[in-house]
Write an enzyme that holds these catalytic residues in place. Sequence first.
Site, short mmCIF file in Angstrom:
data_model
loop_
_atom_site.label_atom_id
_atom_site.label_comp_id
_atom_site.label_asym_id
_atom_site.label_seq_id
_atom_site.Cartn_x
_atom_site.Cartn_y
_atom_site.Cartn_z
N HIS A 150 0.86 -1.19 0.00
CA HIS A 150 0.00 0.00 0.00
C HIS A 150 0.90 1.24 0.00
O HIS A 150 1.18 1.84 1.04
CB HIS A 150 -0.92 0.00 1.22
CG HIS A 150 -1.97 -1.05 1.16
ND1 HIS A 150 -1.74 -2.38 1.50
CD2 HIS A 150 -3.29 -0.99 0.81
CE1 HIS A 150 -2.85 -3.08 1.35
NE2 HIS A 150 -3.81 -2.27 0.93
N GLU A 173 0.78 -6.88 1.19
CA GLU A 173 1.59 -6.94 2.42
C GLU A 173 0.75 -7.00 3.68
O GLU A 173 1.29 -7.05 4.78
CB GLU A 173 2.59 -5.78 2.46
CG GLU A 173 2.15 -4.51 3.20
CD GLU A 173 1.25 -3.62 2.37
OE1 GLU A 173 1.31 -2.40 2.58
OE2 GLU A 173 0.46 -4.11 1.53
#
Length: 308
Positions: free
Chosen positions: A127, A201
Site C-alpha cells: 500500500h 503486504e
Amino acid sequence: MTDKPSPQDRLVAAGFGAGWAVVPRLPERLTGWAFRVAADRLWKRRGKSVLRLESNLARVKGSSPDDPAIRTLSRDGLRSYFRYFHEVFRLPSMSTDEIVSRMHVIGDAQIYDNLDKGRGVVLALPHMGNWDQAGAWFAGTGHSFTTVAERLKPESLFHRYTAFREGLGMEVLPLTGGDGHVFATLASRLRAGRTVALPAERDLTANGVEVQFFGSSTLMPAGPGLLAVHTGAALIPAILYFEGRDWGLQFHEEIAVPEEGTRKEKVAVVMQSLATVFEKGITEHPEDWHMLQRLWLEDLEPGAVGEQ
C-alpha cells in the site's frame, strides 16, 4: 443481511461523495493545500492512526517511535496519504495523456514480454503511493487487468469506490460477499494471458502466509503466491511512490517459483521473497507507505488476526 451503517460510516460515505463531486471543480492548488492542512492537523493531534503509523515506520527505520526523525517522517507519511485521497477525487477528471505522461516507470518491459507470449502476470504491490493512479496508467497504456477490493462500509461507499475504479479501466472483484469464486476468476484471467494486480503486504483473511518482514513476523495474503504456483503466471513486485508532482513506479524482477516442494512450501518461499522486495521498496520510500493499521503479529490484539 448486511449490518446497518453507523453514523460514522454514513458520514465517511457522504464525504467521499462530496469529494468526487466538488474537488475536481476547484483549483488543484487550492484543494491540494487544503488536504495538506488537514493532514497536518490530524498529525498534530497524534491519534491512534498516527501513533500506529509512527510505530510501523520505526520498525522500518530500526528506530524508536519516540525518535524525532520518526515524528517528522510520520508527518510526511500522512501528507502522502492525504495526497493519495486528493488525487483519488481528481483522477476521474484527469486526461489519460496526463496520467500516462506523468508516470515514470522502471522495468515494465518484462510485463509486456510475458503478455506478448500469452503468459499471465500477477502484479503484487504494497500500500504505497497512488495505486489507483497506477491502475489508470496501466489501463491508459491499453492493458486491462483485474483486481480485488476490500469490502468497505457502508455498502454505498463500496459500490461508489468500485464504480470509480471501473471507470479508470479496472475489473474489480469484491474480496468478500461476492459469488465466492474470486480465486477461480483470477486464475481464469491469468490462464487467458491477462494481468491481475493485488495488494499484498497485509492479510485480511486470517489465512495468510507467515513471513519475516523488517525483522518480525507478519502475515501476507497467500493469493499472489498461490496464483503464481497454480497457474504458472509471472509474479512481479511493483513499488509505487510519489516523484515530485508526478508518480514513480518500479517493477522488480519476477519472483521465481521453486521447482521442488509441496504447493504450500512453494508459496511460503515465494511470499518470503516478495516480502524481501517490499522491504527494499519501503525502505527507499518510507514516507509513501500508507500503513496506519497493525501489521506485525506481536502488535495484534488477541484474536485480531484477519480483522480489517
